[in-house]
Scaffold this motif. Structure first.
Motif, PDB file in Angstrom:
ATOM      1  N   ALA A 140      40.022 160.117 102.619  1.00  0.00           N
ATOM      2  CA  ALA A 140      38.608 159.763 102.672  1.00  0.00           C
ATOM      3  C   ALA A 140      38.106 159.846 104.109  1.00  0.00           C
ATOM      4  N   THR A 141      36.798 160.000 104.237  1.00  0.00           N
ATOM      5  CA  THR A 141      36.149 159.993 105.540  1.00  0.00           C
ATOM      6  C   THR A 141      35.176 158.828 105.590  1.00  0.00           C
ATOM      7  N   ILE A 142      35.374 157.927 106.538  1.00  0.00           N
ATOM      8  CA  ILE A 142      34.483 156.775 106.703  1.00  0.00           C
ATOM      9  C   ILE A 142      33.509 157.081 107.833  1.00  0.00           C
ATOM     10  N   SER A 143      32.221 157.126 107.506  1.00  0.00           N
ATOM     11  CA  SER A 143      31.215 157.433 108.522  1.00  0.00           C
ATOM     12  C   SER A 143      30.539 156.179 109.070  1.00  0.00           C
ATOM     13  N   ARG A 144      30.357 155.157 108.208  1.00  0.00           N
ATOM     14  CA  ARG A 144      29.693 153.921 108.650  1.00  0.00           C
ATOM     15  C   ARG A 144      30.267 152.732 107.895  1.00  0.00           C
ATOM     16  N   ILE A 145      30.353 151.597 108.587  1.00  0.00           N
ATOM     17  CA  ILE A 145      30.718 150.326 107.966  1.00  0.00           C
ATOM     18  C   ILE A 145      29.582 149.358 108.274  1.00  0.00           C
ATOM     19  N   VAL A 146      28.863 148.946 107.232  1.00  0.00           N
ATOM     20  CA  VAL A 146      27.620 148.186 107.413  1.00  0.00           C
ATOM     21  C   VAL A 146      27.805 146.747 106.946  1.00  0.00           C
ATOM     22  N   ASP A 147      27.442 145.808 107.804  1.00  0.00           N
ATOM     23  CA  ASP A 147      27.418 144.398 107.429  1.00  0.00           C
ATOM     24  C   ASP A 147      26.137 144.132 106.637  1.00  0.00           C
ATOM     25  N   ILE A 148      26.283 143.710 105.384  1.00  0.00           N
ATOM     26  CA  ILE A 148      25.113 143.546 104.517  1.00  0.00           C
ATOM     27  C   ILE A 148      24.196 142.436 105.018  1.00  0.00           C
ATOM     28  N   ASP A 149      24.761 141.360 105.559  1.00  0.00           N
ATOM     29  CA  ASP A 149      23.937 140.237 106.016  1.00  0.00           C
ATOM     30  C   ASP A 149      22.994 140.644 107.148  1.00  0.00           C
ATOM     31  N   SER A 150      23.516 141.413 108.108  1.00  0.00           N
ATOM     32  CA  SER A 150      22.709 141.768 109.280  1.00  0.00           C
ATOM     33  C   SER A 150      22.111 143.168 109.189  1.00  0.00           C
ATOM     34  N   GLY A 151      22.721 144.025 108.366  1.00  0.00           N
ATOM     35  CA  GLY A 151      22.281 145.415 108.292  1.00  0.00           C
ATOM     36  C   GLY A 151      22.808 146.274 109.421  1.00  0.00           C
ATOM     37  N   ASP A 152      23.661 145.696 110.281  1.00  0.00           N
ATOM     38  CA  ASP A 152      24.180 146.425 111.438  1.00  0.00           C
ATOM     39  C   ASP A 152      25.463 147.181 111.085  1.00  0.00           C
ATOM     40  N   ASP A 153      25.716 148.255 111.830  1.00  0.00           N
ATOM     41  CA  ASP A 153      26.959 149.010 111.662  1.00  0.00           C
ATOM     42  C   ASP A 153      27.693 149.111 112.998  1.00  0.00           C
ATOM     43  N   ASP A 154      27.692 147.988 113.734  1.00  0.00           N
ATOM     44  CA  ASP A 154      28.280 147.962 115.074  1.00  0.00           C
ATOM     45  C   ASP A 154      29.733 147.500 115.087  1.00  0.00           C
ATOM     46  N   GLN A 164      29.341 147.262 103.245  1.00  0.00           N
ATOM     47  CA  GLN A 164      29.106 148.572 102.638  1.00  0.00           C
ATOM     48  C   GLN A 164      29.812 149.622 103.485  1.00  0.00           C
ATOM     49  N   ILE A 165      30.623 150.456 102.828  1.00  0.00           N
ATOM     50  CA  ILE A 165      31.311 151.546 103.516  1.00  0.00           C
ATOM     51  C   ILE A 165      30.708 152.857 103.030  1.00  0.00           C
ATOM     52  N   LEU A 166      30.278 153.694 103.968  1.00  0.00           N
ATOM     53  CA  LEU A 166      29.675 154.983 103.647  1.00  0.00           C
ATOM     54  C   LEU A 166      30.574 156.100 104.161  1.00  0.00           C
ATOM     55  N   GLY A 167      30.626 157.199 103.423  1.00  0.00           N
ATOM     56  CA  GLY A 167      31.453 158.323 103.839  1.00  0.00           C
ATOM     57  C   GLY A 167      31.642 159.323 102.720  1.00  0.00           C
ATOM     58  N   LYS A 168      32.845 159.895 102.639  1.00  0.00           N
ATOM     59  CA  LYS A 168      33.168 160.889 101.623  1.00  0.00           C
ATOM     60  C   LYS A 168      34.536 160.574 101.011  1.00  0.00           C
ATOM     61  N   LYS A 169      34.699 160.911  99.736  1.00  0.00           N
ATOM     62  CA  LYS A 169      35.969 160.748  99.010  1.00  0.00           C
ATOM     63  C   LYS A 169      36.436 159.295  99.013  1.00  0.00           C
ATOM     64  N   LEU A 170      35.491 158.366  98.885  1.00  0.00           N
ATOM     65  CA  LEU A 170      35.807 156.942  98.976  1.00  0.00           C
ATOM     66  C   LEU A 170      36.181 156.316  97.637  1.00  0.00           C
ATOM     67  N   LEU A 171      35.934 156.986  96.528  1.00  0.00           N
ATOM     68  CA  LEU A 171      36.115 156.406  95.199  1.00  0.00           C
ATOM     69  C   LEU A 171      37.508 155.801  95.046  1.00  0.00           C
ATOM     70  N   ILE A 172      37.564 154.513  94.682  1.00  0.00           N
ATOM     71  CA  ILE A 172      38.825 153.787  94.566  1.00  0.00           C
ATOM     72  C   ILE A 172      39.252 153.723  93.101  1.00  0.00           C
ATOM     73  N   ASN A 208      31.203 151.539  93.540  1.00  0.00           N
ATOM     74  CA  ASN A 208      32.435 152.298  93.745  1.00  0.00           C
ATOM     75  C   ASN A 208      32.134 153.762  93.457  1.00  0.00           C
ATOM     76  N   LYS A 209      31.674 154.463  94.488  1.00  0.00           N
ATOM     77  CA  LYS A 209      31.288 155.861  94.354  1.00  0.00           C
ATOM     78  C   LYS A 209      31.947 156.673  95.466  1.00  0.00           C
ATOM     79  N   PRO A 210      32.028 157.997  95.297  1.00  0.00           N
ATOM     80  CA  PRO A 210      32.654 158.818  96.343  1.00  0.00           C
ATOM     81  C   PRO A 210      32.017 158.659  97.718  1.00  0.00           C
ATOM     82  N   GLY A 211      30.706 158.366  97.754  1.00  0.00           N
ATOM     83  CA  GLY A 211      30.023 158.250  99.037  1.00  0.00           C
ATOM     84  C   GLY A 211      29.749 156.837  99.486  1.00  0.00           C
ATOM     85  N   THR A 212      29.970 155.844  98.598  1.00  0.00           N
ATOM     86  CA  THR A 212      29.605 154.459  98.935  1.00  0.00           C
ATOM     87  C   THR A 212      30.535 153.459  98.266  1.00  0.00           C
ATOM     88  N   LEU A 213      30.990 152.483  99.040  1.00  0.00           N
ATOM     89  CA  LEU A 213      31.685 151.315  98.513  1.00  0.00           C
ATOM     90  C   LEU A 213      30.902 150.081  98.951  1.00  0.00           C
TER      91      LEU A 213
END
Length: 256
Positions: A140-154, A164-172, A208-213
């Motif tokens: 899988a490729t992880i492009s962003r890891i987003v904190d839902i409470d703050s909306g930040d990906d820092d 929330q994890i965004l990327g490719k081939k993430l489906l678990i 639980n999708k290929p592009g989003t967890l």
């Protein structure tokens, strides 16, 4: 057909060589040394083809060649639209075929167009050679890891929050698949690869999708540095499982 402004597109000539990308075949019974290949395409555009045809018959101007090719395109599509198979200048046959399965008692099958290359077409590539091979693993490729409470990906996540994890081939999915938070230590945020101290995500994944967890953090997490470990046997569909688990490890995140 493409506009005439495309007729003079540059024509690349790979000189009878192709590049191949190889990816480990996790569907094979013995996937340790089995790979599937994909040719890197070097495609001639419609404009390229018309220019090459015009070069073969210099007594015809390119406008005439374009008109003939445009008419040929219409004949092919209209013949298929009439329910016919079409022999494409001895290059092969376009034909109408059923697509997928159906309950024949109440539904008609879907149809599609397929192509059978002729011996002439197949012989045209008999001398093509592989110039370059590259290897890749289906991780899988992880492009962003987003904190839902703050909306930040820092890289900071809220304790007892959701991520929330965004990327490719993430489906678990598949036996042994899942998500873990692995405690990370030191300047390089190293983790214990044995997994003995990893904390699993036990809650149902909201997405639980290929592009989003999307899922809540484990309640047993404490503040600290972690890497998120993803393991799956899925490709882009829960119905299809690999023979082996594919693992992906994120960059370090801070739970605060």
């Amino acid at each position: 057909m493409a506009a005439k402004s495309n007729l003079m597109d540059s024509i690349e000539n790979p000189n009878g060589r192709v590049s191949v990308k190889l990816q480990r075949n996790y569907f094979s019974k013995d996937s340790s040394d089995k790979y599937v290949g994909r040719i890197v395409r070097n495609t001639h555009t419609v404009g390229n083809v018309i220019q090459l045809v015009a070069n073969k018959v210099p007594q015809l101007d390119i406008g005439t060649v374009y008109s003939v090719c445009d008419a040929f395109e219409k004949v092919i599509t209209e013949s298929l639209g009439g329910g016919n198979s079409v022999n494409c200048l001895n290059l092969g046959v376009f034909y109408i075929a059923c697509k997928g399965s159906t309950d024949g008692s109440s539904f008609s099958p879907n149809i599609t167009v397929k192509f059978i290359p002729s011996e002439l077409t197949k012989s045209a590539i008999s001398n093509v050679t592989v110039e370059h091979e590259s290897y890749s693993e289906p991780a899988a490729t992880i492009s962003r890891i987003v904190d839902i409470d703050s909306g930040d990906d820092d890289g900071n996540l809220s304790l007892n929050g959701s991520v929330q994890i965004l990327g490719k081939k993430l489906l678990i999915g598949g036996e042994g698949g899942g998500i873990w938070f692995a405690p990370a230590t030191g300047e390089t945020a190293s983790i214990d690869e044995s997994g003995t101290d990893w904390i699993p995500v036990t809650a149902k994944l909201s997405v639980n999708k290929p592009g989003t967890l999307l899922f809540p953090l484990p309640k047993s997490l404490s503040a600290g540095t972690y890497r998120i470990v993803l393991k799956t046997r899925c490709t882009s569909n829960l119905k299809y499982k690999r023979k082996e688990l594919v693992s992906t490890v994120s960059d370090a995140v801070e739970i605060k």
